[in-house]
Design a protein around this motif. Structure first.
Motif, PDB file in Angstrom:
ATOM      1  N   GLU A  45     -16.551  42.044  50.619  1.00  8.28           N
ATOM      2  CA  GLU A  45     -17.096  40.909  49.882  1.00  8.28           C
ATOM      3  C   GLU A  45     -17.559  41.327  48.493  1.00  8.28           C
ATOM      4  N   LEU A  46     -18.142  42.522  48.392  1.00  7.95           N
ATOM      5  CA  LEU A  46     -18.595  43.023  47.098  1.00  7.95           C
ATOM      6  C   LEU A  46     -17.419  43.235  46.150  1.00  7.95           C
ATOM      7  N   LYS A  47     -16.340  43.786  46.674  1.00  6.25           N
ATOM      8  CA  LYS A  47     -15.146  43.999  45.862  1.00  6.25           C
ATOM      9  C   LYS A  47     -14.557  42.674  45.396  1.00  6.25           C
ATOM     10  N   ALA A  48     -14.538  41.689  46.301  1.00  5.59           N
ATOM     11  CA  ALA A  48     -14.001  40.373  45.943  1.00  5.59           C
ATOM     12  C   ALA A  48     -14.852  39.716  44.863  1.00  5.59           C
ATOM     13  N   THR A  49     -16.168  39.860  44.982  1.00  4.04           N
ATOM     14  CA  THR A  49     -17.069  39.289  43.980  1.00  4.04           C
ATOM     15  C   THR A  49     -16.844  39.935  42.617  1.00  4.04           C
ATOM     16  N   ARG A  50     -16.691  41.242  42.596  1.00  4.47           N
ATOM     17  CA  ARG A  50     -16.455  41.948  41.340  1.00  4.47           C
ATOM     18  C   ARG A  50     -15.118  41.566  40.719  1.00  4.47           C
ATOM     19  N   THR A  51     -14.094  41.425  41.553  1.00 10.71           N
ATOM     20  CA  THR A  51     -12.776  41.025  41.043  1.00 10.71           C
ATOM     21  C   THR A  51     -12.841  39.629  40.443  1.00 10.71           C
ATOM     22  N   GLN A  97     -14.619  39.753  37.165  1.00  7.71           N
ATOM     23  CA  GLN A  97     -13.766  40.359  36.143  1.00  7.71           C
ATOM     24  C   GLN A  97     -12.744  39.351  35.622  1.00  7.71           C
ATOM     25  N   ILE A  98     -12.170  38.579  36.531  1.00  5.37           N
ATOM     26  CA  ILE A  98     -11.185  37.568  36.128  1.00  5.37           C
ATOM     27  C   ILE A  98     -11.830  36.518  35.234  1.00  5.37           C
ATOM     28  N   VAL A  99     -12.996  36.024  35.642  1.00  3.57           N
ATOM     29  CA  VAL A  99     -13.672  34.977  34.874  1.00  3.57           C
ATOM     30  C   VAL A  99     -14.071  35.488  33.491  1.00  3.57           C
ATOM     31  N   GLN A 154      -1.322  36.072  30.950  1.00  7.80           N
ATOM     32  CA  GLN A 154      -2.140  36.869  30.042  1.00  7.80           C
ATOM     33  C   GLN A 154      -3.461  37.264  30.700  1.00  7.80           C
ATOM     34  N   ILE A 155      -4.057  36.318  31.385  1.00  9.50           N
ATOM     35  CA  ILE A 155      -5.338  36.581  32.043  1.00  9.50           C
ATOM     36  C   ILE A 155      -5.175  37.666  33.101  1.00  9.50           C
ATOM     37  N   ALA A 156      -4.122  37.551  33.917  1.00  8.96           N
ATOM     38  CA  ALA A 156      -3.884  38.545  34.968  1.00  8.96           C
ATOM     39  C   ALA A 156      -3.674  39.929  34.365  1.00  8.96           C
ATOM     40  N   GLU A 157      -2.884  39.985  33.296  1.00 12.20           N
ATOM     41  CA  GLU A 157      -2.600  41.278  32.676  1.00 12.20           C
ATOM     42  C   GLU A 157      -3.861  41.894  32.078  1.00 12.20           C
ATOM     43  N   ARG A 158      -4.642  41.094  31.350  1.00 17.84           N
ATOM     44  CA  ARG A 158      -5.849  41.606  30.706  1.00 17.84           C
ATOM     45  C   ARG A 158      -6.911  41.991  31.742  1.00 17.84           C
ATOM     46  N   ALA A 159      -6.975  41.238  32.835  1.00 19.10           N
ATOM     47  CA  ALA A 159      -7.958  41.529  33.890  1.00 19.10           C
ATOM     48  C   ALA A 159      -7.490  42.638  34.829  1.00 19.10           C
ATOM     49  N   GLU A 160      -6.237  43.054  34.651  1.00 20.08           N
ATOM     50  CA  GLU A 160      -5.654  44.131  35.456  1.00 20.08           C
ATOM     51  C   GLU A 160      -5.616  43.770  36.945  1.00 20.08           C
ATOM     52  N   VAL A 161      -5.153  42.546  37.193  1.00 17.27           N
ATOM     53  CA  VAL A 161      -4.919  42.103  38.570  1.00 17.27           C
ATOM     54  C   VAL A 161      -3.523  41.492  38.632  1.00 17.27           C
ATOM     55  N   GLY A 162      -2.966  41.434  39.818  1.00 10.35           N
ATOM     56  CA  GLY A 162      -1.662  40.814  39.981  1.00 10.35           C
ATOM     57  C   GLY A 162      -1.757  39.300  39.899  1.00 10.35           C
ATOM     58  N   SER A 163      -0.641  38.673  39.570  1.00 14.78           N
ATOM     59  CA  SER A 163      -0.624  37.208  39.476  1.00 14.78           C
ATOM     60  C   SER A 163      -0.975  36.557  40.806  1.00 14.78           C
TER      61      SER A 163
END
Length: 207
Positions: free
Chosen positions: A5-11, A14-16, A35-44
């Protein structure tokens, strides 16, 4: 809170944060989910799992304070409803952090972008509906009961006025103090409620 849950909250955070920076820098329409996914370093896939659409992403921080129904349910059951509603309004502003002015900038973007602006109205209506349910539970009345409906409408109106009041002035007073002052003032009013027309001179509209 567990590690997952902590990891999900941080992700999510980070996205927001990344999305808001992009929206402010280049505008709503020019910013893409890719662009948001790339800058936030998460997959689409991850991005769309958290936020199925771009309008929900830009509105995330703006809509968190609207959860008055959830805040009301957190109050003690024995607490008078009027006090609980005031505390719920206070709680709504406790989650609102605009020290750097980013939310004000985002709200300006939303006000000038038709899609998120329309979605914001929809989300506000949903939040008010949830507030009615929470008030109905406290009162032991049906959701459609007129007293429940009016209490929810008045509370949401006070919430909006509190937001405008807290954001006005020279900001010397804290947000909490501004809300308290508003609530104290409102509780001194002799409320005027529309009355039915009466008397022989009343002109009734034709059916």
């Amino acid at each position: 809170m567990g590690l997952r849950e902590l990891k999900a909250t941080r992700t999510r955070q980070q996205i927001v944060d990344t999305a808001l920076s992009l929206f402010i820098d280049q505008g709503y329409d020019a910013t893409t989910m890719e662009q948001i996914a790339e800058r936030a370093e998460v997959g689409s896939t991850t991005l769309y799992r958290y936020f199925p659409s771009k309008d929900l992403l830009i509105l995330d921080r703006l809509t968190q304070p609207m959860n008055l129904g959830a805040f009301l349910r957190e109050r003690p059951a024995e607490e008078p409803l009027s006090v609980a509603l005031g505390a719920a309004i206070h709680a709504s502003f406790d989650v609102l952090d605009d020290e750097d002015g980013r939310l004000t900038a985002v709200r300006h973007i939303v006000d000038n972008a038709p899609i998120p602006r329309a979605r914001l109205w929809d989300l506000a209506a949903q939040a008010q509906s949830e507030l009615k349910k929470a008030i109905a539970e406290r009162m032991g009345r049906p959701v459609e009961d007129l007293l429940v409906v009016m209490t929810a409408h008045v509370t949401f109106a006070v919430f909006h006025i509190a937001g405008e009041t807290a954001g006005a002035g020279d900001h010397k007073a804290s947000r909490s103090e501004s809300v308290d002052e508003l609530l104290r003032t409102l509780n001194t009013f002799e409320w005027v409620v529309p009355a039915p027309p009466s008397g022989p001179d009343t002109v009734r509209p034709r059916p």
